[in-house]
Design a protein around this motif. Structure first.
Motif, mmCIF file in Angstrom:
data_model
loop_
_atom_site.group_PDB
_atom_site.id
_atom_site.type_symbol
_atom_site.label_atom_id
_atom_site.label_comp_id
_atom_site.label_asym_id
_atom_site.label_seq_id
_atom_site.Cartn_x
_atom_site.Cartn_y
_atom_site.Cartn_z
ATOM 1 N N SER A 33 70.073 28.782 25.345
ATOM 2 C CA SER A 33 70.728 27.847 26.271
ATOM 3 C C SER A 33 70.265 28.086 27.704
ATOM 4 O O SER A 33 70.096 27.143 28.485
ATOM 5 C CB SER A 33 72.252 27.986 26.178
ATOM 6 O OG SER A 33 72.707 27.686 24.875
ATOM 7 N N TYR A 34 70.058 29.352 28.062
ATOM 8 C CA TYR A 34 69.579 29.648 29.413
ATOM 9 C C TYR A 34 68.149 29.147 29.599
ATOM 10 O O TYR A 34 67.790 28.695 30.692
ATOM 11 C CB TYR A 34 69.637 31.155 29.666
ATOM 12 C CG TYR A 34 71.027 31.716 29.660
ATOM 13 C CD1 TYR A 34 71.832 31.660 30.795
ATOM 14 C CD2 TYR A 34 71.573 32.298 28.520
ATOM 15 C CE1 TYR A 34 73.112 32.178 30.800
ATOM 16 C CE2 TYR A 34 72.858 32.811 28.504
ATOM 17 C CZ TYR A 34 73.630 32.749 29.643
ATOM 18 O OH TYR A 34 74.900 33.243 29.635
ATOM 19 N N GLN A 35 67.346 29.207 28.550
ATOM 20 C CA GLN A 35 65.974 28.714 28.652
ATOM 21 C C GLN A 35 65.949 27.192 28.788
ATOM 22 O O GLN A 35 65.176 26.647 29.583
ATOM 23 C CB GLN A 35 65.166 29.143 27.427
ATOM 24 C CG GLN A 35 64.931 30.643 27.362
ATOM 25 C CD GLN A 35 64.213 31.067 26.102
ATOM 26 O OE1 GLN A 35 64.816 31.243 25.044
ATOM 27 N NE2 GLN A 35 62.907 31.221 26.190
ATOM 28 N N LYS A 36 66.787 26.508 28.019
ATOM 29 C CA LYS A 36 66.789 25.046 28.068
ATOM 30 C C LYS A 36 67.345 24.529 29.389
ATOM 31 O O LYS A 36 66.869 23.523 29.916
ATOM 32 C CB LYS A 36 67.612 24.496 26.900
ATOM 33 C CG LYS A 36 66.988 24.751 25.536
ATOM 34 C CD LYS A 36 67.869 24.218 24.415
ATOM 35 C CE LYS A 36 67.242 24.475 23.049
ATOM 36 N NZ LYS A 36 68.103 23.995 21.945
ATOM 37 N N ASN A 37 68.353 25.189 29.935
ATOM 38 C CA ASN A 37 69.003 24.739 31.180
ATOM 39 C C ASN A 37 68.525 25.529 32.391
ATOM 40 O O ASN A 37 69.231 25.600 33.400
ATOM 41 C CB ASN A 37 70.527 24.877 31.053
ATOM 42 C CG ASN A 37 71.078 24.082 29.895
ATOM 43 O OD1 ASN A 37 70.575 23.016 29.553
ATOM 44 N ND2 ASN A 37 72.112 24.605 29.254
ATOM 45 N N PHE A 38 67.335 26.122 32.298
ATOM 46 C CA PHE A 38 66.915 27.045 33.345
ATOM 47 C C PHE A 38 66.843 26.374 34.710
ATOM 48 O O PHE A 38 67.309 26.945 35.707
ATOM 49 C CB PHE A 38 65.550 27.643 32.999
ATOM 50 C CG PHE A 38 64.950 28.416 34.130
ATOM 51 C CD1 PHE A 38 65.418 29.679 34.450
ATOM 52 C CD2 PHE A 38 63.934 27.876 34.907
ATOM 53 C CE1 PHE A 38 64.888 30.395 35.510
ATOM 54 C CE2 PHE A 38 63.394 28.581 35.967
ATOM 55 C CZ PHE A 38 63.874 29.838 36.265
ATOM 56 N N SER A 39 66.253 25.192 34.784
ATOM 57 C CA SER A 39 66.029 24.564 36.092
ATOM 58 C C SER A 39 67.346 24.337 36.828
ATOM 59 O O SER A 39 67.471 24.650 38.020
ATOM 60 C CB SER A 39 65.284 23.242 35.922
ATOM 61 O OG SER A 39 64.006 23.462 35.376
ATOM 62 N N GLU A 40 68.354 23.827 36.127
ATOM 63 C CA GLU A 40 69.647 23.581 36.770
ATOM 64 C C GLU A 40 70.341 24.897 37.123
ATOM 65 O O GLU A 40 70.925 25.041 38.203
ATOM 66 C CB GLU A 40 70.532 22.743 35.854
ATOM 67 C CG GLU A 40 69.974 21.361 35.558
ATOM 68 C CD GLU A 40 70.833 20.594 34.588
ATOM 69 O OE1 GLU A 40 71.918 20.161 34.991
ATOM 70 O OE2 GLU A 40 70.423 20.444 33.427
ATOM 71 N N LEU A 41 70.284 25.855 36.198
ATOM 72 C CA LEU A 41 70.914 27.149 36.469
ATOM 73 C C LEU A 41 70.232 27.845 37.649
ATOM 74 O O LEU A 41 70.902 28.450 38.504
ATOM 75 C CB LEU A 41 70.843 28.031 35.225
ATOM 76 C CG LEU A 41 71.625 27.556 34.003
ATOM 77 C CD1 LEU A 41 71.340 28.451 32.805
ATOM 78 C CD2 LEU A 41 73.121 27.514 34.286
ATOM 79 N N GLU A 42 68.914 27.753 37.693
ATOM 80 C CA GLU A 42 68.171 28.383 38.778
ATOM 81 C C GLU A 42 68.504 27.722 40.114
ATOM 82 O O GLU A 42 68.617 28.406 41.147
ATOM 83 C CB GLU A 42 66.664 28.293 38.510
ATOM 84 C CG GLU A 42 65.796 28.865 39.607
ATOM 85 C CD GLU A 42 66.049 30.335 39.839
ATOM 86 O OE1 GLU A 42 65.971 30.761 41.008
ATOM 87 O OE2 GLU A 42 66.336 31.065 38.862
ATOM 88 N N ALA A 59 60.440 20.089 36.124
ATOM 89 C CA ALA A 59 61.820 20.375 36.518
ATOM 90 C C ALA A 59 61.891 21.621 37.397
ATOM 91 O O ALA A 59 62.653 21.674 38.370
ATOM 92 C CB ALA A 59 62.688 20.562 35.273
ATOM 93 N N PHE A 60 61.086 22.619 37.083
ATOM 94 C CA PHE A 60 61.095 23.840 37.893
ATOM 95 C C PHE A 60 60.576 23.569 39.304
ATOM 96 O O PHE A 60 61.166 24.028 40.292
ATOM 97 C CB PHE A 60 60.247 24.920 37.227
ATOM 98 C CG PHE A 60 59.961 26.101 38.104
ATOM 99 C CD1 PHE A 60 60.979 26.967 38.465
ATOM 100 C CD2 PHE A 60 58.682 26.334 38.593
ATOM 101 C CE1 PHE A 60 60.727 28.057 39.294
ATOM 102 C CE2 PHE A 60 58.423 27.410 39.412
ATOM 103 C CZ PHE A 60 59.441 28.272 39.767
ATOM 104 N N LEU A 61 59.471 22.826 39.407
ATOM 105 C CA LEU A 61 58.929 22.513 40.728
ATOM 106 C C LEU A 61 59.917 21.696 41.547
ATOM 107 O O LEU A 61 60.048 21.885 42.763
ATOM 108 C CB LEU A 61 57.604 21.761 40.589
ATOM 109 C CG LEU A 61 56.414 22.590 40.087
ATOM 110 C CD1 LEU A 61 55.188 21.718 39.931
ATOM 111 C CD2 LEU A 61 56.119 23.747 41.019
ATOM 112 N N SER A 62 60.625 20.788 40.884
ATOM 113 C CA SER A 62 61.642 20.007 41.582
ATOM 114 C C SER A 62 62.760 20.914 42.103
ATOM 115 O O SER A 62 63.281 20.713 43.207
ATOM 116 C CB SER A 62 62.214 18.943 40.649
ATOM 117 O OG SER A 62 63.242 18.218 41.262
#
Length: 948
Positions: free
Chosen positions: A429-438, A505-508
C-alpha cells in the motif's frame, strides 16, 4: 491329502514296533555321538532313532530296573511325540483345506494362461506352416523381424502370467499380515510404556513394515487389475493406507513437538523425524509430512515476533530478521537430512514463507501504527508519524531478502518471486500510494521551513533597520537551501519504494514541494524589499522614500546577498536535476535487466540456468516494485522508456545551460517558480539601487523652476557675462541622481570582487534589463502615442531602451557621433573582465531606468518657459556628462541629447520640424518616427510653440 495321512500313520506304526526291539544300551559317550550323527544323517527316521536310544550299555548283564525306568521314559516321550504329531497333522489338514480353493483358482488361471499359450503356439505353427508353404511356392524366406515380434509377444504374455500368479499367491498372506502389524497390541500408546524410546522404535518399525506390505499390495493390484474383484482390492488398499496415515500422523506431530522443544539446544536429534519421513516416502504420500513439518518449524520465529515489547520497531526489526536468517541456515541442513537434497530447497523456501504467513496482518498493523498508508488519513492526522520509519523497515526487509536469497539459489525463480512478494506485502500500500504519502510527508517539513522564513522576514519588516535586514538576509540564506536535502531524501525514498515506476506522479510531487518553497522565498524577498521602503506604489514602482533618505552602501551589499542567495538556489536546483537524471538512468538500466529476467522466466519456468548467484538490495527492490507497481510487462516497458527519456539517455547531463537545452523538462512548475524568484531577486536589487533616483525624479514634472520667467537682473547678468547660459547650473534633484549613480560603482565593486559570490550572482542575471522596463512604458504613455506598443524582447519598448535603432530619426551633433565611435572602438578592442561586466550590467539597468523615468517626467511638465528650458538643458547635459563618465556602452542614451536639441532648438526650427512633411505618410507605418513625432509635438506644446 490321503497320501499325507497314510505316511504319518506308517511312521507312528514303525515307531511303536521299533520300541519293542533290543534293549541293550551302549556306552553313553558313543551313544550320544551316534544319536547326534543320526540326527544329521539324511537316513534319519523316528524308529531308527528310538531303537538306537534303547540300546543297552552292557548286554551280558542288563540291569532290569534301569531298563524299566528307561522304558517308562520312552513311553512318556512317545506319548508326547504322538500328541505333537496329531496336532501337526490337524494343522496341516487345516492349511490344506484353506490352500485347496486357492490352488484350484491358481490352476484355473494357469489353465487360462496355458490355453492362451497353446493358442499362441498353434497360431505360430499355423503361420509357420503357411509361411513354409509360401516359401516353397515363392522361394522366399520369412522376415526375421516378424519372428522376433512373435517371440517378444510370447515373452510378454509369460511375464504377465508370472506376475499374475505371484500376486495371486501372495495377496491373502499380505492382507492378513497388515492388520497384525497395525493391531492395538502392537501399536499401543507410547505413554503407557515405561520405555518410550524403545516402544517408539518398535512401533515405527512395524509401521514401516506395514507400508512395505502395502506397497506389495499396490504392485499386486496392478498385476491383477484385469481380474475380477478389482474394486474390492482397491478398497482394501485405501483402507489400509488410511489406517496407516491415521496411526502415523500422531507420531509425526509428537516428533515435531519434541524437536521444537529442543530447538534451543544445538544437539537436536532428527532421528525420529527422519524415520517417519522415510515411512511417508515409502507410502508415496509426502504432502501431509511436508505440510505438518512446514507448519511446525517456524514456531520459534513466531514466538520471537510476539515478544516485541513496544520499543522502536524499526530498530527491533533487523534483529528479528537476523534470527530468521540463522534459523534458515540451520533449517536448510535439517531439510536436506529429512527430505533429501532435491526437495530441501523448496521445503526451506516454504518454511521461511510460513514464518511470515500468519504474521502479515500483524506486520501491516504495526506499520500503520507508525505511519498510515491511506493518504486521506495522513492528511487529517495531526501526528501521523514519519514515512522515513516505514522506509527504514522496508530497507531492512530488502536487506533480509537479499541475504535470504543466498540460501534459496536452488529454488525456481517463480517461487522466489512469490516468496518475496508475500514477505513485502505489508509495504504494498505504501508503494502504490507513495506519491501522495510523500507529498504530505515532505510538505509538512517544508511548511515548517516556510514558517521560519516568514518569521525572519516579518521580524525584519517590523524592526525596519539595517541590522535587522542583515540578520534576516543571513537567516534567509540558511533556510533557502533546506528544501534540497528534503528533495534528496524524497528521491531516495522513491528509489527505495517505487524503483523507477510511477515517475510522473513522483516528479509532480517534488515539483509541487519545490514550487511551494520557492514561492515562500519570493514572498520573503518581497517583504525584505518592503522592510526598507515605505508602503505604497507610484507608477507601478515601490515608493522608496525611506530607503532614499537613509541610503547606505550596506543596503546594496544586503541586496546583492539576496541575489547571491537566489543564484545559489538556482545552482542547487541544476545540481539536483542532474542528480535526478543520473538516478533515473541507473533505475532504468536496473528495471530493464529485471524485466528481461522475468521474460526469461516466463519463456521457460522450469529453467534455473539464468538464476542470479546473488541479488543485491536494489535488485530485490526492483523486482518487488515490478510486482506491485508495474504489474504488467507492457506497463514496465513504458515506464522504462519514460524513465530513460527523462534521464536524457545518450545526452550529456552537464550543468551547462547550453548542454541542457535538448533535455526534457523534469519540473515544469519549478522552472516557472525559479523565473519568478530570479525576477524577484533582480527587482529587489534594482529597488535598492534605484531608490534615490526614483524619489529624486518623482517631483520633476511639478517643479516651479520650469515655469519661472527670466528677470531683468538675469538678462543683465547674462549680457555682462557674454553667455546666456553661463549662470545656469544643474538643479539639486539631478545632481543628487548623478552623485548616487557615481557612488554605485564603489558600492558594487566589493561584492563583484568575490569570485564565488560573482559566479552565484551571475546565475540569476538573465533578462536583467526587464526590471527597468516600467519607466519606458510610462515614457511611451507620456508621449501621447496610443498605438501598438510591443514590450517583448524585440518590441518597440526594448528598442527604445537600447536606442540603437533611433539614430536615423533623431537630431545628433557631429561631436556625439565622434564620441560614440570612440567609445564603441574602445569596447571592441578588448574584453572586459567578469567583475566589470557585472557592475556595468547593473549600472546599465539603473541608467536606463533613470533615463526613461527622467524623460517621462519631462514630458509631463505642463509649461516650459525659456528660463525653464535653460535649466532643463543644463540638467540634461549634467546627466549626459555623468553617464559619459561611467563609460557604459549605450549611455548616455541618444534620447537625452535629442531632448537637449529639442529644448534648445529655435522656436521657428522646432515649428518647422513638427510641421507635416512629405515623408510623414511613409513614416506613419513605422513606430519610431511616430513616437518621436509625438515627443517633438509634446516639447513644442510645453514651450508654447504653435502648430499650424
Amino acid at each position: 491329502m490321503s497320501k499325507l495321512l497314510g505316511a504319518a500313520t506308517a511312521n507312528f506304526e514303525e515307531a511303536s514296533t521299533g520300541s519293542s526291539k533290543a534293549f541293550q544300551l551302549e556306552p553313553s559317550t558313543l551313544l550320544a555321538d551316534r544319536l547326534s550323527s543320526l540326527l544329521s544323517s539324511p537316513d534319519f527316521s523316528v524308529p531308527r532313532y528310538l531303537n538306537l536310544a534303547l540300546s543297552v550299555e552292557n548286554p551280558d548283564n542288563p540291569n532290569e530296573d534301569v531298563q524299566q525306568q528307561k522304558m517308562a521314559e520312552l513311553a512318556l516321550q512317545l506319548q508326547m511325540e504322538s500328541q505333537k504329531c496329531h496336532n501337526q497333522v490337524e494343522k496341516i489338514a487345516v492349511e490344506i483345506n484353506s490352500i485347496l480353493p486357492r490352488c484350484e483358482s491358481d490352476v484355473s488361471r494357469l489353465q487360462v494362461g496355458l490355453t492362451g499359450l497353446q493358442q499362441d503356439a498353434t497360431a505360430i505353427l499355423q503361420q509357420h506352416s503357411s509361411s513354409s508353404v509360401a516359401d516353397e511356392n515363392t522361394n522366399e524366406k520369412k522376415d526375421p523381424l516378424e519372428i522376433l515380434t512373435s517371440l517378444y509377444a510370447l515373452q510378454s504374455n509369460l511375464s504377465l502370467t508370472k506376475s499374475i500368479l505371484s500376486a495371486a499367491s501372495s495377496w491373502d498372506a499380505t492382507v492378513s499380515k497388515i492388520p497384525t502389524l497395525l493391531s492395538p497390541t502392537t501399536n499401543s500408546d507410547p505413554s503407557a510404556n515405561n520405555d518410550t524410546s524403545q516402544h517408539q522404535q518398535a512401533t515405527i518399525a512395524n509401521l514401516k513394515e506395514a507400508v512395505q506390505a502395502l506397497s506389495t499390495l499396490d504392485h499386486g493390484a496392478r498385476a491383477l487389475r484385469g481380474l475380477p474383484g478389482r474394486e474390492d482390492r482397491e478398497k482394501q488398499i485405501a483402507d489400509f493406507r488410511q489406517s496407516i496415515q491415521v496411526l502415523l500422523k500422531p507420531r509425526l506431530l509428537n516428533a515435531l513437538q519434541q524437536q521444537s522443544q529442543q530447538a534451543s539446544s544445538s544437539s537436536t536429534r532428527l532421528g525420529p523425524i527422519q524415520q517417519i519421513a522415510s515411512i511417508y516416502i515409502l507410502l508415496g504420500d509426502t504432502q501431509i509430512l511436508q505440510e505438518e513439518y512446514i507448519k511446525a518449524r517456524p514456531a520459534t520465529i513466531h514466538k520471537l515476533w510476539f515478544s516485541f515489547n513496544g520499543t522502536e520497531f524499526a530498530t527491533w526489526l533487523p534483529g528479528w530478521y537476523a534470527s530468521i536468517l540463522s534459523f534458515l541456515s540451520d533449517e536448510r541442513r535439517k531439510s536436506t537430512a529429512v527430505f533429501g537434497p532435491q526437495d530441501a530447497p523448496d521445503i526451506t523456501a516454504k518454511i521461511v514463507a510460513e514464518c511470515f504467513r500468519p504474521l502479515l496482518s500483524s506486520f501491516q498493523a504495526r506499520l500503520v501504527a507508525l505511519f498510515p498508508h491511506d493518504p486521506t488519513t495522513v492528511q487529517r492526522a495531526t501526528n501521523q508519524g514519519s514515512l522515513e520509519v516505514i522506509c527504514a523497515c522496508y530497507e531492512a526487509t530488502l536487506r533480509f531478502l537479499s541475504l535470504a536469497y543466498d540460501h534459496l539459489t536452488s529454488v525456481s525463480p517463480v517461487l522466489i518471486r512469490d516468496f518475496f512478494s508475500k514477505v513485502a506485502s505489508p509495504f504494498a500500500s505504501y508503494q502504490k500510494n507513495f506519491s501522495e504519502l510523500e507529498f504530505h510527508h515532505s510538505k509538512k517539513i517544508v511548511d515548517n521551513v516556510s514558517r521560519n522564513i516568514r518569521i525572519v522576514s516579518d521580524v525584519a519588516q517590523q524592526q525596519d533597520n539595517l541590522a535587522a535586514l542583515q540578520d534576516a538576509v543571513d537567516k534567509l540564506s540558511e533556510f533557502s537551501l533546506t528544501v534540497f536535502p528534503i528533495l534528496e531524501a524524497s528521491l531516495a525514498r522513491y528509489e527505495l519504494l517505487n524503483c523507477g515506476y510511477n515517475v510522473s506522479a513522483f516528479l509532480s510531487t517534488i515539483d509541487n514541494i519545490f514550487v511551494s518553497h520557492t514561492k515562500e522565498l519570493v514572498l520573503a524577498i518581497a517583504r525584505l524589499s518592503q522592510s526598507s521602503t515605505t508602503s505604497g506604489t507610484t507608477n507601478g514602482e515601490s515608493n522608496s522614500s525611506s530607503l532614499a533618505e537613509y541610503f547606505d552602501e550596506q543596503h546594496v551589499h544586503c541586496a546583492l546577498e539576496v541575489l547571491k542567495i537566489s543564484g545559489s538556489y538556482f545552482r542547487s536546483y541544476k545540481t539536483f536535476t542532474i542528480r535526478i537524471r543520473d538516478r533515473f538512468r541507473s533505475l532504468g538500466t536496473g528495471m530493464r535487466a529485471s524485466l528481461e529476467q522475468q521474460r526469461q522466466e516466463k519463456d521457460d519456468e522450469s529453467s534455473t540456468a539464468d538464476v542470479f548467484d546473488s541479488m543485491s538490495n536494489v535488485e530485490v527492490g526492483t523486482l518487488l516494485a515490478a510486482c506491485v507497481v508495474g504489474e504488467e510487462s507492457s506497463n514496465s516497458s513504458a515506464a522504462i522508456a519514460q524513465l530513460l527519456r527523462l534521464s536524457g539517455e545518450g545526452k550529456s547531463s552537464s550543468s551547462s545551460s547550453r548542454q541542457q537545452e535538448g533535455l526534457p523538462v523534469l519540473l515544469p512548475n519549478a522552472v516557472a517558480a525559479l523565473a519568478s524568484l530570479e525576477s524577484s531577486a533582480q527587482r529587489h536589487v534594482f529597488s535598492v539601487l534605484y531608490a534615490v533616483p526614483q524619489v529624486s525624479l518623482q517631483p520633476v514634472a511639478s517643479l516651479p523652476s520650469w515655469r519661472t520667467e527670466a528677470s531683468i537682473a538675469d538678462v543683465a547678468t547674462s549680457l555682462i557675462a557674454g553667455n546666456e547660459t553661463y549662470s545656469v547650473l544643474p538643479q539639486q534633484y539631478i545632481t543628487r541622481v548623478g552623485e548616487h549613480v557615481l557612488a554605485l560603482v564603489q558600492a558594487l565593486e566589493p561584492f563583484a570582487s568575490s569570485t564565488d559570490a560573482l559566479l552565484l550572482a551571475n546565475e540569476v542575471m538573465s533578462g536583467i534589463s526587464e526590471v527597468a522596463i516600467q519607466p519606458w512604458k510610462d515614457f511611451s504613455s507620456a508621449t501621447g502615442y496610443y498605438g501598438s506598443i510591443d514590450v517583448g524582447k524585440n518590441g518597440v519598448i526594448a528598442a527604445l531602451m537600447s536606442g540603437k535603432e533611433l539614430a536615423p530619426y533623431i537630431i545628433r551633433s557631429d561631436s556625439e557621433y565622434e564620441e560614440d565611435g570612440k567609445y564603441q572602438e574602445h569596447n571592441e578592442d578588448g574584453d572586459e573582465d567578469s567583475e566589470a561586466v557585472f557592475c556595468n550590467k547593473w549600472l546599465d539597468v539603473v541608467c536606463c531606468a533613470v533615463t526613461g523615468r527622467y524623460l517621462e517626467r519631462i514630458l509631463r511638465v505642463a509649461k516650459l518657459t525659456p528660463k525653464g528650458a535653460k535649466k532643463l538643458s543644463a540638467d540634461l547635459n549634467y546627466l549626459i556628462n555623468v553617464f559619459s563618465a561611467l563609460g557604459i556602452n549605450g549611455h548616455p542614451h541618444p534620447l537625452l541629447g535629442y531632448f537637449v536639441s529639442l529644448v534648445e532648438m529655435d522656436s521657428d526650427k522646432l515649428l518647422a520640424r513638427i510641421q507635416p512633411s512629405e515623408n510623414d505618410e511613409e513614416d506613419n507605418n513605422k513606430e519610431f518616427p511616430r513616437i518621436l513625432k509625438a515627443v517633438e509635438q509634446r516639447i513644442a506644446a510645453m514651450r508654447g510653440v504653435g502648430i499650424c
